[in-house]
Design a protein around this motif. Structure first.
Motif, PDB file in Angstrom:
ATOM      1  N   GLY A 168      19.990   7.958  -3.499  1.00 62.18           N
ATOM      2  CA  GLY A 168      18.689   7.710  -2.867  1.00 62.18           C
ATOM      3  C   GLY A 168      18.008   9.008  -2.495  1.00 62.18           C
ATOM      4  N   VAL A 169      17.177   8.933  -1.450  1.00 63.09           N
ATOM      5  CA  VAL A 169      16.481  10.137  -1.006  1.00 63.09           C
ATOM      6  C   VAL A 169      17.199  10.731   0.197  1.00 63.09           C
ATOM      7  CG1 VAL A 169      14.223   9.472  -1.899  1.00 63.09           C
ATOM      8  CG2 VAL A 169      14.843   8.808   0.412  1.00 63.09           C
ATOM      9  N   GLN A 170      17.221  12.060   0.236  1.00 64.65           N
ATOM     10  CA  GLN A 170      17.898  12.783   1.303  1.00 64.65           C
ATOM     11  C   GLN A 170      16.866  13.593   2.086  1.00 64.65           C
ATOM     12  OE1 GLN A 170      21.109  11.964   1.621  1.00 64.65           O
ATOM     13  NE2 GLN A 170      20.842  10.773  -0.251  1.00 64.65           N
ATOM     14  N   ALA A 171      16.980  13.583   3.407  1.00 68.34           N
ATOM     15  CA  ALA A 171      16.000  14.238   4.275  1.00 68.34           C
ATOM     16  C   ALA A 171      16.327  15.709   4.499  1.00 68.34           C
ATOM     17  CB  ALA A 171      15.905  13.501   5.610  1.00 68.34           C
ATOM     18  N   ASP A 172      16.534  16.455   3.408  1.00 67.64           N
ATOM     19  CA  ASP A 172      16.820  17.880   3.573  1.00 67.64           C
ATOM     20  C   ASP A 172      15.968  18.749   2.649  1.00 67.64           C
ATOM     21  OD1 ASP A 172      18.046  17.161   1.214  1.00 67.64           O
ATOM     22  OD2 ASP A 172      20.003  17.992   1.716  1.00 67.64           O
ATOM     23  N   ALA A 173      14.826  18.243   2.215  1.00 70.15           N
ATOM     24  CA  ALA A 173      13.958  19.002   1.306  1.00 70.15           C
ATOM     25  C   ALA A 173      13.464  20.293   1.943  1.00 70.15           C
ATOM     26  CB  ALA A 173      12.770  18.145   0.867  1.00 70.15           C
ATOM     27  N   ALA A 174      13.182  20.274   3.243  1.00 69.81           N
ATOM     28  CA  ALA A 174      12.646  21.473   3.900  1.00 69.81           C
ATOM     29  C   ALA A 174      13.645  22.624   3.886  1.00 69.81           C
ATOM     30  CB  ALA A 174      12.237  21.152   5.339  1.00 69.81           C
ATOM     31  N   ASP A 175      14.926  22.301   3.779  1.00 69.52           N
ATOM     32  CA  ASP A 175      15.954  23.343   3.761  1.00 69.52           C
ATOM     33  C   ASP A 175      15.754  24.315   2.594  1.00 69.52           C
ATOM     34  OD1 ASP A 175      16.777  21.441   5.586  1.00 69.52           O
ATOM     35  OD2 ASP A 175      18.867  21.450   4.955  1.00 69.52           O
ATOM     36  N   GLY A 176      15.142  23.858   1.500  1.00 69.47           N
ATOM     37  CA  GLY A 176      14.956  24.693   0.336  1.00 69.47           C
ATOM     38  C   GLY A 176      13.611  25.393   0.269  1.00 69.47           C
ATOM     39  N   ILE A 177      12.718  25.117   1.220  1.00 67.09           N
ATOM     40  CA  ILE A 177      11.388  25.723   1.195  1.00 67.09           C
ATOM     41  C   ILE A 177      11.488  27.165   1.694  1.00 67.09           C
ATOM     42  CG2 ILE A 177       9.006  25.545   2.019  1.00 67.09           C
ATOM     43  CD1 ILE A 177       9.996  23.252   0.135  1.00 67.09           C
ATOM     44  N   ILE A 178      10.907  28.090   0.920  1.00 62.87           N
ATOM     45  CA  ILE A 178      10.930  29.509   1.262  1.00 62.87           C
ATOM     46  C   ILE A 178       9.506  30.062   1.142  1.00 62.87           C
ATOM     47  CG2 ILE A 178      13.321  29.839   0.526  1.00 62.87           C
ATOM     48  CD1 ILE A 178      12.243  30.982  -2.127  1.00 62.87           C
ATOM     49  N   ALA A 179       9.303  31.287   1.614  1.00 70.09           N
ATOM     50  CA  ALA A 179       8.019  31.951   1.400  1.00 70.09           C
ATOM     51  C   ALA A 179       7.799  32.027  -0.105  1.00 70.09           C
ATOM     52  CB  ALA A 179       8.028  33.342   2.021  1.00 70.09           C
ATOM     53  N   SER A 180       6.644  31.673  -0.552  1.00 69.93           N
ATOM     54  CA  SER A 180       6.196  31.623  -1.950  1.00 69.93           C
ATOM     55  C   SER A 180       6.514  30.310  -2.662  1.00 69.93           C
ATOM     56  CB  SER A 180       6.673  32.819  -2.776  1.00 69.93           C
ATOM     57  OG  SER A 180       8.037  32.709  -3.091  1.00 69.93           O
ATOM     58  N   THR A 181       7.109  29.323  -1.991  1.00 72.08           N
ATOM     59  CA  THR A 181       7.239  27.997  -2.593  1.00 72.08           C
ATOM     60  C   THR A 181       5.839  27.468  -2.871  1.00 72.08           C
ATOM     61  OG1 THR A 181       9.359  27.465  -1.525  1.00 72.08           O
ATOM     62  CG2 THR A 181       7.982  25.606  -2.180  1.00 72.08           C
ATOM     63  N   GLN A 182       5.682  26.784  -3.995  1.00 65.54           N
ATOM     64  CA  GLN A 182       4.379  26.258  -4.409  1.00 65.54           C
ATOM     65  C   GLN A 182       4.434  24.740  -4.521  1.00 65.54           C
ATOM     66  OE1 GLN A 182       3.989  28.205  -8.175  1.00 65.54           O
ATOM     67  NE2 GLN A 182       3.612  30.195  -7.275  1.00 65.54           N
ATOM     68  N   PHE A 183       3.358  24.094  -4.075  1.00 66.81           N
ATOM     69  CA  PHE A 183       3.207  22.643  -4.185  1.00 66.81           C
ATOM     70  C   PHE A 183       1.973  22.343  -5.031  1.00 66.81           C
ATOM     71  CE2 PHE A 183       5.233  23.322  -0.060  1.00 66.81           C
ATOM     72  CZ  PHE A 183       6.255  22.382  -0.060  1.00 66.81           C
ATOM     73  N   TYR A 184       2.155  21.608  -6.124  1.00 66.82           N
ATOM     74  CA  TYR A 184       1.047  21.111  -6.931  1.00 66.82           C
ATOM     75  C   TYR A 184       0.902  19.625  -6.600  1.00 66.82           C
ATOM     76  CZ  TYR A 184       1.453  25.353  -9.747  1.00 66.82           C
ATOM     77  OH  TYR A 184       1.496  26.661 -10.183  1.00 66.82           O
ATOM     78  N   ILE A 185      -0.291  19.221  -6.166  1.00 63.76           N
ATOM     79  CA  ILE A 185      -0.493  17.874  -5.634  1.00 63.76           C
ATOM     80  C   ILE A 185      -1.430  17.070  -6.536  1.00 63.76           C
ATOM     81  CG2 ILE A 185      -1.216  16.538  -3.611  1.00 63.76           C
ATOM     82  CD1 ILE A 185       0.892  18.631  -2.857  1.00 63.76           C
ATOM     83  N   GLY A 186      -1.061  15.841  -6.822  1.00 64.88           N
ATOM     84  CA  GLY A 186      -1.905  14.842  -7.455  1.00 64.88           C
ATOM     85  C   GLY A 186      -1.464  13.501  -6.909  1.00 64.88           C
ATOM     86  N   PHE A 187      -2.092  13.007  -5.860  1.00 65.84           N
ATOM     87  CA  PHE A 187      -1.582  11.851  -5.127  1.00 65.84           C
ATOM     88  C   PHE A 187      -2.707  10.842  -4.905  1.00 65.84           C
ATOM     89  CE2 PHE A 187       0.219   9.609  -1.448  1.00 65.84           C
ATOM     90  CZ  PHE A 187       1.552   9.520  -1.793  1.00 65.84           C
ATOM     91  N   THR A 188      -2.513   9.610  -5.308  1.00 66.11           N
ATOM     92  CA  THR A 188      -3.515   8.556  -5.138  1.00 66.11           C
ATOM     93  C   THR A 188      -2.938   7.455  -4.266  1.00 66.11           C
ATOM     94  OG1 THR A 188      -4.458   9.043  -7.304  1.00 66.11           O
ATOM     95  CG2 THR A 188      -4.985   6.897  -6.360  1.00 66.11           C
ATOM     96  N   SER A 205       0.814  -1.222   0.000  1.00 65.55           N
ATOM     97  CA  SER A 205       0.000   0.000   0.000  1.00 65.55           C
ATOM     98  C   SER A 205       0.846   1.270   0.000  1.00 65.55           C
ATOM     99  CB  SER A 205      -0.951   0.017   1.204  1.00 65.55           C
ATOM    100  OG  SER A 205      -1.982  -0.918   1.021  1.00 65.55           O
ATOM    101  N   SER A 206       2.158   1.133   0.038  1.00 64.15           N
ATOM    102  CA  SER A 206       3.015   2.307  -0.071  1.00 64.15           C
ATOM    103  C   SER A 206       2.775   2.949  -1.430  1.00 64.15           C
ATOM    104  CB  SER A 206       4.487   1.919   0.079  1.00 64.15           C
ATOM    105  OG  SER A 206       4.724   1.438   1.379  1.00 64.15           O
ATOM    106  N   SER A 207       2.912   4.254  -1.540  1.00 59.33           N
ATOM    107  CA  SER A 207       2.560   4.938  -2.773  1.00 59.33           C
ATOM    108  C   SER A 207       3.545   6.026  -3.147  1.00 59.33           C
ATOM    109  CB  SER A 207       1.192   5.604  -2.678  1.00 59.33           C
ATOM    110  OG  SER A 207       0.478   5.323  -1.567  1.00 59.33           O
ATOM    111  N   SER A 208       3.336   6.494  -4.351  1.00 61.56           N
ATOM    112  CA  SER A 208       4.006   7.684  -4.831  1.00 61.56           C
ATOM    113  C   SER A 208       3.028   8.375  -5.762  1.00 61.56           C
ATOM    114  CB  SER A 208       5.289   7.331  -5.578  1.00 61.56           C
ATOM    115  OG  SER A 208       5.952   8.495  -5.995  1.00 61.56           O
ATOM    116  N   GLY A 209       3.169   9.652  -5.914  1.00 64.98           N
ATOM    117  CA  GLY A 209       2.263  10.399  -6.775  1.00 64.98           C
ATOM    118  C   GLY A 209       2.986  11.614  -7.298  1.00 64.98           C
TER     119      GLY A 209
END
Length: 143
Positions: free
Chosen positions: A120-140, A81-85
């Motif tokens: 692989g994946v690195q746990a530092d994505a939040a380091d790049g988030i700034i005011a006005s960052t946008q997320f477009y979501i389509g996740f099933t 049941s693990s997913s990606s979108g």
């Protein structure tokens, strides 16, 4: 009309929207009030989440990013049941949009957003988030 008791009969349908949250390991990420809702459609065990989020402010965000889901991801055999979108991230500081990867872990009520590289994946994505960052979501995913 006669109601069917067939196992293939649709017996669960729900749709709506919810106030999403974006969090991280340390620090805070605050969404703009006009861009903090995501929509969902739940049919049986399948949930589809869509929408657009804009970050209003951040305070020392660190770690990977977590975007809230309306229901917990189900528990499948051997993590089936693990997913990606699709979670497209735009206007991030020093991280290219193509470098973000996302996944859903069984039992959690969030989409995890990481930075991907050759190892692989690195746990530092939040380091790049700034005011006005946008997320477009389509996740099933399955519940």
């Amino acid at each position: 009309a006669t109601l069917s008791t067939n196992a293939n009969t649709l017996d669960d349908y729900e749709e709506g929207d919810y106030d999403a949250t974006v969090t991280c390991g340390n620090g805070t990420i605050t969404l703009e009030g006009a861009y903090e809702k995501l929509q969902y459609v739940k049919i049986g065990r399948m949930v589809n989440v869509t929408g657009f989020l804009i970050v209003n402010a951040v305070s020392s965000p660190d770690g990977f990013v977590k975007i809230s889901l309306p229901f917990a991801i189900g528990d499948g055999t051997d993590a089936s049941s693990s997913s990606s979108g699709a979670v497209q991230v735009h206007n991030a500081n020093a991280i290219l949009s193509r470098d973000f990867v996302n996944l859903g872990v069984e039992g959690e009520s969030v989409i995890r957003v990481y930075v991907g590289d050759a190892s692989g994946v690195q746990a530092d994505a939040a380091d790049g988030i700034i005011a006005s960052t946008q997320f477009y979501i389509g996740f099933t995913y399955q519940v």
